[in-house]
Design an enzyme around this catalytic site. Structure first.
Site, PDB file in Angstrom:
ATOM      1  N   ASP A 158       1.019  -1.410   0.406  1.00 42.24           N
ATOM      2  CA  ASP A 158       0.219  -0.527   0.230  1.00 42.24           C
ATOM      3  C   ASP A 158       0.857   1.222  -0.376  1.00 42.24           C
ATOM      4  OD1 ASP A 158      -2.330   1.629   0.410  1.00 42.24           O
ATOM      5  OD2 ASP A 158      -2.884   1.062   2.246  1.00 42.24           O
ATOM      6  N   ASN A 191     -10.152   0.978   0.417  1.00 42.34           N
ATOM      7  CA  ASN A 191      -9.242   0.215   1.328  1.00 42.34           C
ATOM      8  C   ASN A 191      -9.795   0.604   2.602  1.00 42.34           C
ATOM      9  OD1 ASN A 191      -7.560  -0.030  -0.927  1.00 42.34           O
ATOM     10  ND2 ASN A 191      -6.320   1.077   0.098  1.00 42.34           N
ATOM     11  N   ALA A 230      -8.617   1.053   6.965  1.00 44.52           N
ATOM     12  CA  ALA A 230      -7.425   0.676   7.622  1.00 44.52           C
ATOM     13  C   ALA A 230      -7.821   1.068   9.432  1.00 44.52           C
ATOM     14  CB  ALA A 230      -6.044   1.938   7.794  1.00 44.52           C
ATOM     15  N   GLY A 267      -7.880   8.509   7.086  1.00 39.13           N
ATOM     16  CA  GLY A 267      -7.684   8.612   8.775  1.00 39.13           C
ATOM     17  C   GLY A 267      -9.472   8.590   9.258  1.00 39.13           C
TER      18      GLY A 267
HETATM   19 ZN    ZN Z   1      -4.691   5.508   1.031  1.00 42.03          ZN
END
Ligand code: ZN
Length: 281
Positions: free
Chosen positions: A79, A226, A228, A176
């Site tokens: 990534d 994606n 996270a 984020g």
């Molecule tokens: Zn990214």
């Protein structure tokens, strides 16, 4: 089993579902991803950042070992490969896919550097993801959220000029936590899909974007999402609940975190229509 990211995403595009790409940080999170993928019978893309482990070749070797004996298809993707060194380390480490992120450079420079990576990776059977437009940070969302969005015609040109296997697009998501409410430019997404009919599209910054927005993005042409921050936050919340009991079982500390991580990942697998889409060799 280990496959290329291109194979996973081409199938997803043809059959009209989205693929979760969870970011992993440790052996525990890798096993969590495998557990969810096997339970729900899905092809999965494991995203790994170059900075996440001090010994990246060892970490990727471990992931390859674990997924190669699994009955469902996995790709392992570097990534945000930010530098030439990242890319070379990624190739040596055994990734089946590399993201070359030159999205903060001017268009011509992005094309030039992405093309070089495609040239290196193609003969090795490694898929390449690039980014055009720029997905910024959630904490700067008031600025990043509306600037540097992907231009559809430019995306078509970029794909033709570089030969990438999939493209990360900027349509209003951010990495984020969002400061403010995410606004997704679905009209722009529609135009990008029209301009780039053969290339799977990637959405970075899935965390906090909201079920409705993400499901709609997948229905309208995004193949890889994606994830996270949100998975880690879900793990942390589960862990916090667990340690509220002063007599908690110390051996179940990490499993409690993993439960939160897994539950949230499974939620997105179901939301994106990915369940049951695993194939066998
Ligand atoms: Zn990214």
């Amino acid at each position: 089993m280990l496959v290329t990211m291109k194979e996973i995403l081409d199938r997803a595009k043809k059959e009209g579902y989205g693929v979760t790409a969870p970011n992993v940080q440790s052996e525990d999170t890798v096993r969590a991803v495998i557990h969810v993928a096997e339970e729900l019978r899905v092809p999965m893309i494991i995203d790994v950042n170059a900075f996440i482990h001090p010994d990246l070749p060892w970490f990727v070797h471990m992931i390859r070992e674990l997924v190669s004996t699994s009955s469902v298809p996995f790709a392992i993707n570097l990534d945000h490969g930010k530098s030439y060194e990242d890319i070379m380390l990624g190739i040596r480490s055994g990734f089946t896919s590399i993201m070359v992120d030159r999205s903060s450079l001017p268009y011509e420079e992005n094309v030039k550097q992405t093309k070089e990576v495609v040239k290196m990776c193609k003969p090795l059977g490694i898929s390449v993801e690039a980014e055009l437009g720029h997905v910024g940070q959630g904490e700067n969302y008031s600025v990043d959220g509306t600037s540097n969005l992907t231009e559809p015609e430019m995306a078509a040109r970029f794909i033709k000029e570089t030969g990438v296997d999939c493209l990360a697009v900027a349509i209003g998501t951010a990495h984020g936590r969002y400061k403010g409410t995410p606004h997704i430019d679905f009209e722009r997404l529609e135009q990008i899909v029209k301009a780039c009919p053969d290339t799977p599209l990637v959405l970075h910054g899935g965390s906090g974007t909201g079920n409705e927005n993400l499901a709609k993005a997948v229905r309208n042409g995004i193949q890889k999402v994606n994830l996270a921050t949100e998975l880690v936050v879900a793990g942390k919340e589960e862990l916090e609940k667990f340690i509220q009991d002063p007599n908690f079982d110390k051996w179940k500390l990490i499993p409690s975190f993993i439960k939160g991580y897994e539950d949230r990942l499974a939620h997105y697998v179901k939301l994106f229509g990915q369940e049951g889409k695993a194939w066998t060799e």
